[in-house]
Design a protein around this motif. Structure first.
Motif, mmCIF file in Angstrom:
data_model
loop_
_atom_site.group_PDB
_atom_site.id
_atom_site.type_symbol
_atom_site.label_atom_id
_atom_site.label_comp_id
_atom_site.label_asym_id
_atom_site.label_seq_id
_atom_site.Cartn_x
_atom_site.Cartn_y
_atom_site.Cartn_z
ATOM 1 N N THR A 159 0.832 -1.208 0.000
ATOM 2 C CA THR A 159 0.000 0.000 0.000
ATOM 3 C C THR A 159 0.866 1.257 0.000
ATOM 4 N N VAL A 160 1.969 1.195 0.750
ATOM 5 C CA VAL A 160 2.900 2.330 0.762
ATOM 6 C C VAL A 160 3.427 2.590 -0.645
ATOM 7 N N LYS A 161 3.808 1.515 -1.338
ATOM 8 C CA LYS A 161 4.338 1.665 -2.697
ATOM 9 C C LYS A 161 3.311 2.307 -3.616
ATOM 10 N N ALA A 162 2.044 1.913 -3.439
ATOM 11 C CA ALA A 162 0.985 2.490 -4.271
ATOM 12 C C ALA A 162 0.828 3.981 -3.981
ATOM 13 N N HIS A 163 0.807 4.330 -2.695
ATOM 14 C CA HIS A 163 0.689 5.747 -2.325
ATOM 15 C C HIS A 163 1.909 6.539 -2.799
ATOM 16 N N ARG A 164 3.074 5.932 -2.646
ATOM 17 C CA ARG A 164 4.304 6.623 -3.052
ATOM 18 C C ARG A 164 4.295 6.880 -4.554
ATOM 19 N N GLY A 165 3.856 5.907 -5.326
ATOM 20 C CA GLY A 165 3.771 6.086 -6.777
ATOM 21 C C GLY A 165 2.803 7.194 -7.145
ATOM 22 N N SER A 166 1.682 7.248 -6.416
ATOM 23 C CA SER A 166 0.700 8.288 -6.667
ATOM 24 C C SER A 166 1.269 9.664 -6.315
ATOM 25 N N VAL A 167 2.013 9.735 -5.211
ATOM 26 C CA VAL A 167 2.646 10.996 -4.810
ATOM 27 C C VAL A 167 3.628 11.459 -5.880
ATOM 28 N N MET A 168 4.460 10.556 -6.354
ATOM 29 C CA MET A 168 5.457 10.908 -7.364
ATOM 30 C C MET A 168 4.769 11.412 -8.631
ATOM 31 N N ARG A 169 3.661 10.754 -8.998
ATOM 32 C CA ARG A 169 2.947 11.149 -10.212
ATOM 33 C C ARG A 169 2.277 12.513 -10.045
ATOM 34 N N LYS A 170 1.564 12.698 -8.937
ATOM 35 C CA LYS A 170 0.851 13.961 -8.716
ATOM 36 C C LYS A 170 1.807 15.135 -8.536
ATOM 37 N N MET A 171 2.937 14.895 -7.872
ATOM 38 C CA MET A 171 3.910 15.965 -7.663
ATOM 39 C C MET A 171 4.820 16.164 -8.869
ATOM 40 N N LYS A 172 4.720 15.255 -9.854
ATOM 41 C CA LYS A 172 5.550 15.296 -11.055
ATOM 42 C C LYS A 172 7.037 15.220 -10.691
ATOM 43 N N ALA A 173 7.323 14.347 -9.747
ATOM 44 C CA ALA A 173 8.711 14.124 -9.319
ATOM 45 C C ALA A 173 9.258 12.911 -10.055
ATOM 46 N N ASP A 174 10.369 13.093 -10.761
ATOM 47 C CA ASP A 174 10.925 11.974 -11.527
ATOM 48 C C ASP A 174 11.980 11.190 -10.757
ATOM 49 N N SER A 175 12.210 11.583 -9.505
ATOM 50 C CA SER A 175 13.183 10.869 -8.679
ATOM 51 C C SER A 175 12.930 11.194 -7.211
ATOM 52 N N LEU A 176 13.519 10.379 -6.331
ATOM 53 C CA LEU A 176 13.396 10.654 -4.903
ATOM 54 C C LEU A 176 14.048 11.978 -4.551
ATOM 55 N N ALA A 177 15.183 12.264 -5.200
ATOM 56 C CA ALA A 177 15.876 13.538 -4.939
ATOM 57 C C ALA A 177 14.971 14.725 -5.282
ATOM 58 N N ALA A 178 14.226 14.603 -6.387
ATOM 59 C CA ALA A 178 13.307 15.681 -6.784
ATOM 60 C C ALA A 178 12.201 15.843 -5.759
ATOM 61 N N LEU A 179 11.696 14.722 -5.227
ATOM 62 C CA LEU A 179 10.629 14.788 -4.224
ATOM 63 C C LEU A 179 11.137 15.443 -2.937
ATOM 64 N N ILE A 180 12.347 15.102 -2.545
ATOM 65 C CA ILE A 180 12.947 15.699 -1.353
ATOM 66 C C ILE A 180 13.128 17.206 -1.555
ATOM 67 N N TRP A 181 13.569 17.587 -2.751
ATOM 68 C CA TRP A 181 13.726 19.011 -3.072
ATOM 69 C C TRP A 181 12.383 19.727 -2.975
ATOM 70 N N MET A 182 11.332 19.104 -3.503
ATOM 71 C CA MET A 182 9.993 19.698 -3.445
ATOM 72 C C MET A 182 9.527 19.861 -2.001
ATOM 73 N N ALA A 183 9.800 18.852 -1.186
ATOM 74 C CA ALA A 183 9.424 18.930 0.226
ATOM 75 C C ALA A 183 10.140 20.105 0.898
ATOM 76 N N GLY A 184 11.392 20.322 0.509
ATOM 77 C CA GLY A 184 12.144 21.455 1.045
ATOM 78 C C GLY A 184 11.555 22.785 0.608
ATOM 79 N N ARG A 185 11.182 22.890 -0.672
ATOM 80 C CA ARG A 185 10.579 24.125 -1.171
ATOM 81 C C ARG A 185 9.251 24.406 -0.497
ATOM 82 N N LEU A 186 8.527 23.337 -0.164
ATOM 83 C CA LEU A 186 7.243 23.480 0.513
ATOM 84 C C LEU A 186 7.403 23.644 2.018
ATOM 85 N N ARG A 187 8.656 23.530 2.468
ATOM 86 C CA ARG A 187 8.981 23.645 3.891
ATOM 87 C C ARG A 187 8.259 22.601 4.735
ATOM 88 N N LEU A 188 8.189 21.399 4.205
ATOM 89 C CA LEU A 188 7.667 20.304 5.000
ATOM 90 C C LEU A 188 8.702 19.965 6.062
#
Length: 218
Positions: free
Chosen positions: A179-208
């Motif tokens: 289930t985590v993998k499914a949610h993670r895939g959905s997050v990557m798709r919705k956030m348009k992140a092509d890598s984990l590094a990109a997702l981490i960068w986005m989280a930083g920009r959003l100040r998560l």
């Protein structure tokens, strides 16, 4: 000789100076350079004008009736941080110059100054404005994508961005690794992140949060 536009037409320079001759000479110079120019005699007139988000800067006299240049600078820092300021003055002093520059002014020019010096500073200011607007647009887009995530997807994104592996995320949230993998895939798709590094960068920009109180997910 035909004017050479060295800047995009949408780039606007606002001139705020109570000296008519200064306003007219600057307007002529800047229009010849290819800028859109709007002039004002006071802070009140300038702030009464509703300015759309566009690449721009302000050429501002430090001494004005009513609100002075430094007062305007403070207000713009809150209302329009994407609009850089260049100060011009006929009688500058070191403390005022230092105060203006520390507050983020692009330049502080004492009259008389050369056209080339002013134009160079204005081009730099407009380029800064373009970059600030681009960052603002980018951040707004990220916020829009993040808003489309479900509450569970936001939890997964927060944990993944903090370095949790899928199994650990599942353990913290009480869901299966699949289930985590499914949610993670959905997050990557919705956030348009092509890598984990990109997702981490986005989280930083959003100040998560960069660290997670894991108990909050239980």
């Amino acid at each position: 000789m035909k004017p050479v536009a060295t800047t995009q037409p949408q780039s606007t320079v606002f001139v705020v100076d109570d000296d008519l001759s200064v306003r007219e000479s600057l307007e002529l110079l800047l229009r010849h350079e290819g800028f859109v120019v709007e002039t004002f005699t006071s802070a009140e007139g300038f702030f009464a004008r509703t300015s759309p988000r566009m690449a721009s800067c302000v050429v501002l006299d430090i001494s004005l009736p009513g609100l002075n240049g430094l007062d305007i600078q403070k207000r713009l820092a809150v209302e329009r941080p994407d609009m850089p300021i260049l100060f011009i003055t006929g009688h500058g002093d070191i403390p005022t110059t230092v105060q203006a520059m520390k507050a983020g002014a692009v330049e502080f020019l004492t009259k008389p100054f050369s056209d080339s010096t002013l134009l160079s500073a204005i081009h730099a200011a407009v380029e800064r404005s373009k970059k600030l607007l681009a960052r603002e647009t980018e951040l707004n887009e990220l916020r829009s994508r993040y808003a489309d995530l479900t509450p569970r997807e936001r939890e997964v994104m927060a944990l993944v961005a903090c370095g949790f592996a899928n199994k650990a995320v599942g353990s913290e949230l009480g869901i299966s690794e699949i289930t985590v993998k499914a949610h993670r895939g959905s997050v990557m798709r919705k956030m348009k992140a092509d890598s984990l590094a990109a997702l981490i960068w986005m989280a930083g920009r959003l100040r998560l949060p960069r660290t997670i109180n894991t108990g909050s997910f239980r």
